[in-house]
Every structure is written in C-alpha cells, then in structure tokens.
Design a protein around this motif. Structure first.
Motif, PDB file in Angstrom:
ATOM      1  N   LYS A 169      76.122  55.322 113.920  1.00 28.48           N
ATOM      2  CA  LYS A 169      77.475  55.717 114.316  1.00 28.48           C
ATOM      3  C   LYS A 169      78.306  54.532 114.778  1.00 28.48           C
ATOM      4  O   LYS A 169      79.530  54.625 114.843  1.00 28.48           O
ATOM      5  N   THR A 170      77.667  53.399 115.043  1.00 21.14           N
ATOM      6  CA  THR A 170      78.415  52.185 115.395  1.00 21.14           C
ATOM      7  C   THR A 170      78.860  51.421 114.153  1.00 21.14           C
ATOM      8  O   THR A 170      79.568  50.427 114.267  1.00 21.14           O
ATOM      9  N   LYS A 171      78.463  51.862 112.981  1.00 21.84           N
ATOM     10  CA  LYS A 171      78.712  51.127 111.735  1.00 21.84           C
ATOM     11  C   LYS A 171      80.012  51.509 111.035  1.00 21.84           C
ATOM     12  O   LYS A 171      80.257  51.076 109.926  1.00 21.84           O
ATOM     13  N   GLY A 172      80.824  52.298 111.677  1.00 26.45           N
ATOM     14  CA  GLY A 172      82.127  52.596 111.101  1.00 26.45           C
ATOM     15  C   GLY A 172      82.430  54.073 111.049  1.00 26.45           C
ATOM     16  O   GLY A 172      81.566  54.935 111.249  1.00 26.45           O
ATOM     17  N   TYR A 173      83.694  54.331 110.767  1.00 26.03           N
ATOM     18  CA  TYR A 173      84.232  55.691 110.759  1.00 26.03           C
ATOM     19  C   TYR A 173      83.462  56.631 109.838  1.00 26.03           C
ATOM     20  O   TYR A 173      83.197  57.774 110.191  1.00 26.03           O
ATOM     21  N   LYS A 174      83.084  56.145 108.652  1.00 22.37           N
ATOM     22  CA  LYS A 174      82.445  57.045 107.688  1.00 22.37           C
ATOM     23  C   LYS A 174      81.063  57.515 108.141  1.00 22.37           C
ATOM     24  O   LYS A 174      80.510  58.444 107.566  1.00 22.37           O
ATOM     25  N   TYR A 175      80.522  56.905 109.187  1.00 23.16           N
ATOM     26  CA  TYR A 175      79.208  57.303 109.694  1.00 23.16           C
ATOM     27  C   TYR A 175      79.279  58.098 110.995  1.00 23.16           C
ATOM     28  O   TYR A 175      78.253  58.403 111.589  1.00 23.16           O
ATOM     29  N   GLN A 176      80.474  58.455 111.441  1.00 28.52           N
ATOM     30  CA  GLN A 176      80.604  59.131 112.734  1.00 28.52           C
ATOM     31  C   GLN A 176      79.882  60.473 112.782  1.00 28.52           C
ATOM     32  O   GLN A 176      79.482  60.918 113.845  1.00 28.52           O
ATOM     33  N   ASN A 177      79.691  61.126 111.635  1.00 29.99           N
ATOM     34  CA  ASN A 177      79.003  62.417 111.608  1.00 29.99           C
ATOM     35  C   ASN A 177      77.565  62.315 111.098  1.00 29.99           C
ATOM     36  O   ASN A 177      76.959  63.313 110.738  1.00 29.99           O
ATOM     37  N   PHE A 178      77.040  61.095 111.086  1.00 27.20           N
ATOM     38  CA  PHE A 178      75.670  60.894 110.598  1.00 27.20           C
ATOM     39  C   PHE A 178      74.677  61.648 111.482  1.00 27.20           C
ATOM     40  O   PHE A 178      74.802  61.687 112.694  1.00 27.20           O
ATOM     41  N   TYR A 179      73.698  62.272 110.846  1.00 27.29           N
ATOM     42  CA  TYR A 179      72.609  62.894 111.578  1.00 27.29           C
ATOM     43  C   TYR A 179      71.378  62.957 110.677  1.00 27.29           C
ATOM     44  O   TYR A 179      71.493  62.927 109.453  1.00 27.29           O
ATOM     45  N   TRP A 180      70.227  63.007 111.278  1.00 26.46           N
ATOM     46  CA  TRP A 180      68.987  63.180 110.547  1.00 26.46           C
ATOM     47  C   TRP A 180      68.707  64.665 110.395  1.00 26.46           C
ATOM     48  O   TRP A 180      69.036  65.459 111.269  1.00 26.46           O
ATOM     49  N   GLN A 181      68.087  65.038 109.297  1.00 28.21           N
ATOM     50  CA  GLN A 181      67.683  66.429 109.139  1.00 28.21           C
ATOM     51  C   GLN A 181      66.613  66.743 110.180  1.00 28.21           C
ATOM     52  O   GLN A 181      66.013  65.848 110.766  1.00 28.21           O
ATOM     53  N   ASP A 182      66.382  68.017 110.425  1.00 24.40           N
ATOM     54  CA  ASP A 182      65.400  68.416 111.428  1.00 24.40           C
ATOM     55  C   ASP A 182      63.986  68.019 111.026  1.00 24.40           C
ATOM     56  O   ASP A 182      63.205  67.556 111.838  1.00 24.40           O
TER      57      ASP A 182
END
Length: 82
Positions: A16-29
């Motif tokens: 999420k520190t790598k830029g706007y396009k990653y702000q919603n990054f998450y790992w699957q469960d």
C-alpha cells in the motif's frame, strides 16, 4: 500459521506504500505453498516477471487446478478460493 499471518499483514502494508493503484491491495484468505527446484530458478523469475500477461491467457484458478491435477494433489474447491 501465525508467521504466515504476519507475512501477509506486513506485505500488505508495504504494498500500500507503493502507490495509489495498490491502496486496495489485500491477500486472499487462503494460501498454498509450493517448493521450487533451485535449478529452475531462472524460469520461476521469468514466470513472476510475466505473471500479469500470463494470467490474461489462463486464470489463476485454472492454473492451480492444472498443478493440482498434474501432481495428483487433492483439494476442495470450497476452501481454495475466496
């Protein structure tokens, strides 16, 4: 299990520190782990570098299904995907 949870949490924060396009990054469960033969490392690096394009041609799910089938690994669809 606790270690994997920490890796996923910390890597999500980092992404999420790598830029706007990653702000919603998450790992699957769920997760899966595969070993890699070090003599095939160059191929693995190429695979990772081209992963986005590769998954335009075959979905992640279908690729995993193929690996499970090839190596006769039992799995339950209910627990593999989010």
């Amino acid at each position: 299990m606790k270690l994997l949870e920490e890796v996923k949490k910390n890597s999500s924060k980092w992404m999420k520190t790598k830029g706007y396009k990653y702000q919603n990054f998450y790992w699957q469960d769920g997760y899966a782990a595969f070993s890699v033969d070090l003599t095939r490392m160059d191929g693995l690096v190429r695979y990772i570098e081209n992963q986005f394009q590769h998954h335009q041609e075959i979905s992640f799910q279908n690729e995993c299904r193929g690996i499970y089938k090839k190596y006769q690994m039992p799995y339950d669809e209910r627990y593999v995907w989010d």
